[in-house]
Design a protein around this motif. Structure first.
Motif, PDB file in Angstrom:
ATOM      1  N   SER A 122      25.734  42.461  -9.308  1.00 49.21           N
ATOM      2  CA  SER A 122      23.838  42.983  -9.043  1.00 49.21           C
ATOM      3  C   SER A 122      23.390  43.690 -10.061  1.00 49.21           C
ATOM      4  N   LEU A 133      19.911  43.444  -0.055  1.00 53.11           N
ATOM      5  CA  LEU A 133      19.886  42.128   0.598  1.00 53.11           C
ATOM      6  C   LEU A 133      18.774  41.011   0.954  1.00 53.11           C
ATOM      7  N   THR A 134      19.228  39.938   1.089  1.00 55.45           N
ATOM      8  CA  THR A 134      17.637  38.915   1.739  1.00 55.45           C
ATOM      9  C   THR A 134      17.144  38.686   3.387  1.00 55.45           C
ATOM     10  N   ASP A 137      20.980  37.718   4.544  1.00 59.35           N
ATOM     11  CA  ASP A 137      21.838  38.133   4.589  1.00 59.35           C
ATOM     12  C   ASP A 137      22.297  38.861   5.965  1.00 59.35           C
ATOM     13  N   TYR A 138      21.171  39.284   6.712  1.00 61.65           N
ATOM     14  CA  TYR A 138      21.057  39.859   8.023  1.00 61.65           C
ATOM     15  C   TYR A 138      21.596  38.921   9.622  1.00 61.65           C
ATOM     16  N   GLN A 141      23.585  39.407  12.963  1.00 65.03           N
ATOM     17  CA  GLN A 141      24.213  41.468  13.356  1.00 65.03           C
ATOM     18  C   GLN A 141      23.295  42.332  14.429  1.00 65.03           C
ATOM     19  N   ASP A 186      29.612  42.857  13.391  1.00 61.59           N
ATOM     20  CA  ASP A 186      30.267  43.855  12.165  1.00 61.59           C
ATOM     21  C   ASP A 186      32.194  43.169  11.771  1.00 61.59           C
TER      22      ASP A 186
END
Length: 231
Positions: A122, A133-134, A137-138, A141, A186
Motif C-alpha cells: 500500500s 481502510l474501506t 474492513d470495519y 468490530q 479484535d
C-alpha cells in the motif's frame, strides 16, 4: 486534575476522540486530543515515527501539562510508549488502547509479520502512504453503519515512514505505570509482546467487549476506563 493526552491510531486525527473527550471534560479533567503530523488537518507535513513521538512530547511541554494520562490507540501506542518515557515525572500513567507497543529497534510492520507485505504494498502504491481502510474492513468490530461512515469519511492516508522506522527506548517499557485495554472483538488475547509486559507489577489489563475502535463503538465505556486510571 488529570491531564489526558489522547492519540488515535493510523489515518485518524484528534477528531476521533470527540465523544470520549466530552465525557472526560464533564468529569472535570483537562483533555488534549492530538493530531499527529501528516494526517487529518496536518496532511502534507512530513513525518517519520520520531516526528510523531516529538508531536506528543511537544504538546505536553508546550502546555506544561502535569499528572498526564497518556493514551495511545492502535498504531499510536508505538509513539505514545516512547513519549511516555521521555516526559519523565509529568507522566501519571500510560494507557494502550488495543494498540501496538514499541519494541526497541522494532517497527510497526516488523511487529505484524502477517500484515507487513500488505502495508508495504500500500505504501508503494500510494506514494509513500498507507491507504485508509474501506467500509467493508470495519465489519465485525461492533460499529454501526453511521459510525463506520464517520470513520471512513474522516480518515486520511497515513505516512508510511512512521510504520517502517524503528522505535527507540531508553529503558524497559515494563517499568512504566501502564494499562492495556484489550478490545475483545479484535481478538481475545493480547499480542506476545503485550502478554510479556503484563507480567510487570506496573502493568494491568482491562478487557472491553467491543472492536478495535472503541472511541466510536463504546466511547462512554472507554472514558470510564480512563477515568479509573486517574484515581
Amino acid at each position: 486534575m488529570t491531564a489526558f493526552v489522547l492519540v488515535a491510531g493510523a489515518w485518524l486525527g484528534s477528531w476521533a476522540w470527540e465523544e470520549v473527550a466530552a465525557e472526560l471534560r464533564a468529569a472535570g479533567h483537562d483533555v488534549h486530543p492530538v493530531t499527529l503530523s501528516g494526517v487529518a488537518e496536518k496532511q502534507g507535513v512530513p513525518a517519520g515515527q520520531q516526528t510523531h513521538v516529538q508531536d506528543i512530547v511537544d504538546e505536553i511541554a508546550r502546555r506544561d501539562l502535569r499528572e498526564v494520562v497518556l493514551v495511545g490507540h492502535s498504531y499510536a501506542g508505538i509513539p505514545v510508549g516512547q513519549a511516555a518515557e521521555r516526559i519523565g515525572d509529568r507522566l501519571a500513567r500510560v494507557v494502550f488502547v488495543d494498540s501496538n507497543v514499541p519494541v526497541n529497534g522494532g517497527s510497526f510492520v516488523s511487529a505484524w509479520p502477517s500484515g507487513r507485505a500488505m502495508v508495504e504494498a500500500s505504501i508503494a502504491e500510494t506514494g509513500g502512504f498507507w491507504a485508509p481502510l474501506t467500509a467493508a474492513d470495519y465489519a465485525g468490530q461492533g460499529l454501526d453503519d453511521a459510525q463506520i461512515a464517520r470513520i471512513v469519511s474522516g480518515s486520511t492516508p497515513h505516512p508510511g515512514a512512521t510504520l517502517t522506522e524503528p522505535a527507540v527506548l531508553a529503558r524497559p517499557l515494563g517499568d512504566l505505570p501502564a494499562t492495556y485495554v484489550k478490545c475483545l472483538l479484535d481478538g481475545p488475547e493480547p499480542s506476545d509482546e503485550v502478554a510479556e509486559l503484563l507480567k510487570s507489577e506496573h502493568w494491568r489489563l482491562v478487557e472491553l467487549d467491543t472492536g478495535h475502535w472503541p472511541m466510536f463503538s463504546r466511547p462512554r465505556e472507554l472514558a470510564r476506563i480512563l477515568l479509573d486510571e486517574c484515581r
